[in-house]
Structure formats: C-alpha cells, structure tokens
Design a protein around this motif. Sequence first.
Motif, PDB file in Angstrom:
ATOM      1  N   MET A   1      -9.041  -8.369  -8.689  1.00 30.21           N
ATOM      2  CA  MET A   1      -8.307  -8.085 -10.048  1.00 30.21           C
ATOM      3  C   MET A   1      -6.999  -7.717  -9.850  1.00 30.21           C
ATOM      4  O   MET A   1      -6.776  -7.024  -8.903  1.00 30.21           O
TER       5      MET A   1
ATOM      6  N   CYS B   1     -16.920  -6.642  -9.484  1.00 32.80           N
ATOM      7  CA  CYS B   1     -15.952  -7.231  -8.904  1.00 32.80           C
ATOM      8  C   CYS B   1     -16.746  -8.215  -7.867  1.00 32.80           C
ATOM      9  O   CYS B   1     -17.047  -9.419  -8.103  1.00 32.80           O
TER      10      CYS B   1
ATOM     11  N   GLU C   1     -15.670  -2.875  -3.869  1.00 26.32           N
ATOM     12  CA  GLU C   1     -15.441  -4.273  -3.746  1.00 26.32           C
ATOM     13  C   GLU C   1     -16.641  -4.957  -3.171  1.00 26.32           C
ATOM     14  O   GLU C   1     -17.741  -4.961  -3.460  1.00 26.32           O
TER      15      GLU C   1
ATOM     16  N   GLU D   1     -10.807  -5.187   0.171  1.00 31.60           N
ATOM     17  CA  GLU D   1     -11.422  -6.015  -0.813  1.00 31.60           C
ATOM     18  C   GLU D   1     -12.789  -6.613  -0.133  1.00 31.60           C
ATOM     19  O   GLU D   1     -13.699  -5.864   0.051  1.00 31.60           O
ATOM     20  N   TRP D   2     -13.128  -7.863   0.122  1.00 30.28           N
ATOM     21  CA  TRP D   2     -14.323  -8.421   0.385  1.00 30.28           C
ATOM     22  C   TRP D   2     -14.513  -8.238   1.848  1.00 30.28           C
ATOM     23  O   TRP D   2     -13.637  -8.136   2.712  1.00 30.28           O
TER      24      TRP D   2
ATOM     25  N   ASP E   1      -8.394 -11.668  -0.660  1.00 30.09           N
ATOM     26  CA  ASP E   1      -9.274 -11.084  -1.305  1.00 30.09           C
ATOM     27  C   ASP E   1     -10.747 -11.598  -1.154  1.00 30.09           C
ATOM     28  O   ASP E   1     -11.511 -11.285  -0.387  1.00 30.09           O
TER      29      ASP E   1
ATOM     30  N   GLU F   1      -6.158 -16.245 -10.249  1.00 31.78           N
ATOM     31  CA  GLU F   1      -6.606 -15.836  -8.842  1.00 31.78           C
ATOM     32  C   GLU F   1      -7.736 -16.534  -8.486  1.00 31.78           C
ATOM     33  O   GLU F   1      -8.793 -16.979  -9.222  1.00 31.78           O
TER      34      GLU F   1
HETATM   35 CA    CA Z   1     -11.161  -8.752  -5.777  1.00 33.99          CA
END
Ligand code: CA
Length: 616
Positions: free
Chosen positions: A1, A229, A325, A431-432, A509, A568
């Motif tokens: 996000m 997420c 995440e 993030e990921w 991300d 995104e």
């Molecule tokens: Ca994300």
Amino acid sequence: MPNPPRLEPWLASRALPITRRQSLGAGLATLLAGAMPWSVAGAATTPALLGRGIGFRSVPMTVTEPLAVPPGYTARVLCAWGDPVGLAQAQPMWRPDAGNTAAEQAQQAGMHHDGMAYFPLAGSARHGLLALNHEYTDERVLHADAASLAGGARTAEQVAKSMAAHGVSVVEVQADAAGRWSVVRPSRHARRITAATPMRLAGPAAGHALLKTAADPEARRVLGTFANCAANATPWGTYLTCEENFQGYFEPPTALDDHHRRWSLRSGGSASNGNWARWHLHDERFDLRRHPNEFHRFGWVVEIDPHDPTSTPVKRTALGRAVHEGAAVGVSKDGRAVVFMGEDARFESIFRFVSRDPIRPGGAAANRDLLDHGTLSVARFDAGGRGRWLPLVHGQGPLTADRGFADQAEVVVRTREAADALGATQMDRPEWTAVDAATGEVYVTLTNNSARGRPGQPGADAANPRAPNPTGHLLRWRHGGDLAAEAFAWDVFALGGGETPGDAFSSPDGLTIDARGVMWIATDATPMTQAAPGDRLWLPRNQLLACDPTAPGGPQMRRFLVAPEGSEVTGPVVAPDCRTLFVNLQHPDAGWPEAGQRPRSATVVITRDDGGLIGT
Ligand code: CA
Ligand code: FEO
Ligand code: CA
C-alpha cells in the motif's frame, strides 16, 4: 500500500497531469530507442531471449492504453471490488453509485486487492481457487455519500460496510475450452472473510494476559482480520495472509506507553492521531482507551484453509507481531517449514520462522499445528556479505524477564522491541519475500526509504547501501543448502532507479517466482517526477517485470505490464502450468476499469493468445 493510506475522493481527479499526456510526442519512441532497447512500441525485431525462456517484447512506459501487456497477450478483469464472490445464498451485483449495503458488501469482493494465491482444484492449472487480500478501503469511494464522512463522521452502516470491504475473498475460477477465465458463481468454495469473521488465536501468545479482553477473557478468539497485504500459499495447501498496517485502525489511548510509541501511535485529537477508518465510533473494541489489549490481537500472520469455507482462520502468533508483509514458505533440508517475512516500515526488519516439526503429508489437516511450534529469528546483515539469524527466543540473550520480556508471548507481542534488543539490521521497508525452490535462494523487495540518512536517522549500511533510497532494491541470500541454517551469505540482487540492466523500475513490492523459476516483480511507486518524458527513469505508471534470477552476470529486467494510472501492481501469481498469470491492480484512478465510473481495484487474468507459456 502507499503510505499513508489514500483517502482522496474518486471524484477529485487523480489522473496524471495533462502535460504528461500531451508530452507523448510521436518521436518519443525513437528518442527512447537507444536508452531502452526493448521499450519501443511495435518494434519489428524479435527481442533477445533472456534466461529461463523469457522472450516477450517489453512494454514501453510510453503506452497510452490504460492497461498494457506485450503483443500477443490479453489481459481481462476477472474480479473487481464489488463483484459477487459466488456465495450460495446471494449474488448481489456491484452498484456504480456505491449504493450496496454492508450486508451486500460482505457477499462481494472487498476493496483494494493485494496479495493472492492460486490453489488448484484436483490438481488443475485451469480450475482452482484464488484467495486474495483486500488491504484497506478508500472510504470516499466505498460510500455513496462521501460528504457524509466530513470531520471523520461515520454511521453504523458505513463502519459495517468498511469492515466488510476488508479481509480476504476466496473465489472459484475456471478457464473454458477457449482459455477464457471466469469466476464460478455460485460456488461451494466461495468465501468472504472480513474484519468481523471469528478466528482463533494459536501459538505462544494465545491465552496470554496481553491478549485478554472483556469480550474474550480467555484470549483465544478474535473477530476479524484487516490490513491484509502480502500473502502466500503453503506447501500443505493453506493460505497465509499478513496483517500489515493494523495500527491505523485504533483510537489511541490517552496516555502513550513505550510500546505505543514504538508503533508510532499518536494521542490527541482524532484528526491527527492516525485513526483513519473510524471503526471505533460504532465498535468499541477499536477504542484503545476502553480496550487496550485489542491492539495486541492484530499484526499477525493468519492461516486460512481455502478449501474448507467452514474452517476457522487461525492467527499464528509464533510468527511474531509486526507490520507483516511477505510470508514466503520454503522447506528445510529435513522437511520443516521455513517462513521468510518482511516488516514494511522504515528501518524495520526481516524475520524467519522455522517449524519445530516437519511438514507432514496429508494437507491442511495433517499440519494444523505446524506453525505454532518453532523458532522465530530476525536477520542481521553484516558487512562482507555474511549474515546471521538471531533467535527471538525468551531466555536467550537479552530476551529475559529482567530486560522486560517475561515469557515467549511477550517476545512475540513485542517483536519490534525484541528485534531492537538483538541488534537486528534496520532495513529499507521490506515488502515481499520469495523462495526459489530450485536453488534455495531467498529474495526480498526493499521498496524504498527516503528517510535513510536524514538527520537523526540511520545512514547507509552494507545491506541498505543508499541514503536516501528513493527507488528501492532487492536482496538475495543463501543458506548453504539448508534454509534452516543459522548463517547465510547475502548480496544486493538488483537496484532500482535504472541501476540494473534492462527496463528501469522503482519501488519493488510484490514478488513471486513461478514454477519455471521466472521471477515476477511488481512495483508500488509514486511517479518519478524528477525524471522527464524520454528519460530512462521516467516511470509515470507502475509495472510488472520479469527476470531470470539465476542469469550469469546478474538480473536483467523486462517490463511485462504497465498498470492503469494511479494503481500499484501487486499479488502476482502464475498458475502451475505457467500459462496464466493473475495479478491485482490496486487503487487505480477514477475511470478504471469502467470508463466514467468510480475506480475499482481488480484481479486481472493474463493469457497468451496462442495459449503458450507466459513470458516466453
Ligand atoms: Ca505491498
Ligand atoms: Fe501493503 Fe507494504 O504494502
Ligand atoms: Ca508498497
């Protein structure tokens, strides 16, 4: 996000400035040809084949279509916010005036699609379940009367609708003989999980005093999940959905303690304390002045069995409490589950959980307690490309009662403080994560960190080498053949901002590695306004890129998708036969996917027109 959540009204144009559109002169492609060799629309030449069979023609950032994929591919909207998920009892259709009730929203796909996973039915790559997260809401798009939200006001119905637009959807999807995918409605598998769905607490924090509330004195049962997420499938067939920015859903206590401050809660007037969702107005558990422990019941990784719509989701507290995440699952040399997780906040950390027991054959039922016992660790990246997993285990090192950690429950509830005590490396917004099953290499996207190097903030370090870091990077680490090893070797895999060969990117991300080993990287950037049309770094829209992570000489990025303006790209997942790619497009500007309508986040399905392998 994006950070913080976007609350702009859909009517207020979030379209790109007209000057950007006007600047797309006819000669631009020629201008770009030298700088971006695969970025020329309609180039007649066959693009060079990258490793692992990547051969599609790169999509130029200069495209004018709202959603662009390479020639020979088709992208279709499969499931948008407000589409019925296929519950047996009702199929309420989305109303363009946002007039759907809260009860209807609870039977429809939620808002702001994010992490996602595909679960084959009977082993099929053309018929399965998609589980997808709904990260947050744009309240002014969600509700028909945006003006009624002025001053933070909400009706009980608006709060109920907002809570119903969060959580997770499970939809049954199927391709027909022509390869065209659709959502099966009704479906006995369809499910909505919302911010009010009963779920179970498990692991070391279950039953602990820090999680006890008036409504749940045993600290075993929580209502709901939200801020979901990233996500991932487990090898035993369940879905891990990660609670990320949960702290923004609470009315803070009047007096803040150190834990609240560690989470950047702000007391004071409602307009300034970060509570944007306003659920506390009609559900008192979100008011920490009255129910302080409710705060501890969110921020977990939640496990869901997507194949059983009657199953109770479980919050796995052994995996720690964080702005969760990614949660990518690999397998250790001796068959245990290894979960890699990032915490997406500036200067927060990367975690690993190794289960005590091996994964058992027999799917979800055989592994129902697997994630409740094991060792949680946090990463320390040392100079010279070496690193260690530091155990977040009560009684070890500084995690003792005299240092403020009375038991393992306090360690996992206050994961941030425990990581601080151990000297974890403070990262650029992890993030990921993704595990390459073929090589055992693990990857993480570090989306950006504009604060690194600012006065009073940490400066560059080996693993976060740029201060500031406006365009992000990816790290890779190896564990010498065993994902459960304590030590690892690491390197910087790719740098955003045009410093990696191929198509430039910013703010990586979403991340996945498909069955062939092709890596897919989704971006969540705001436009790089310091660049200009014609510049290699001019990135006005988000994108999905492919690369071969094992390529000799390092990765080379190729742009597969250019996203609708304002959105995104997130949740990429490739079907097991590599002939379908599902991806989510979150928070587009008004007018997508339907022209003239309020915006709807959506799952998009991409196939090759000849039915071939995606990306080749
Ligand atoms: Ca994300
Ligand atoms: Fe929800 Fe960190 O993106
Ligand atoms: Ca992001």
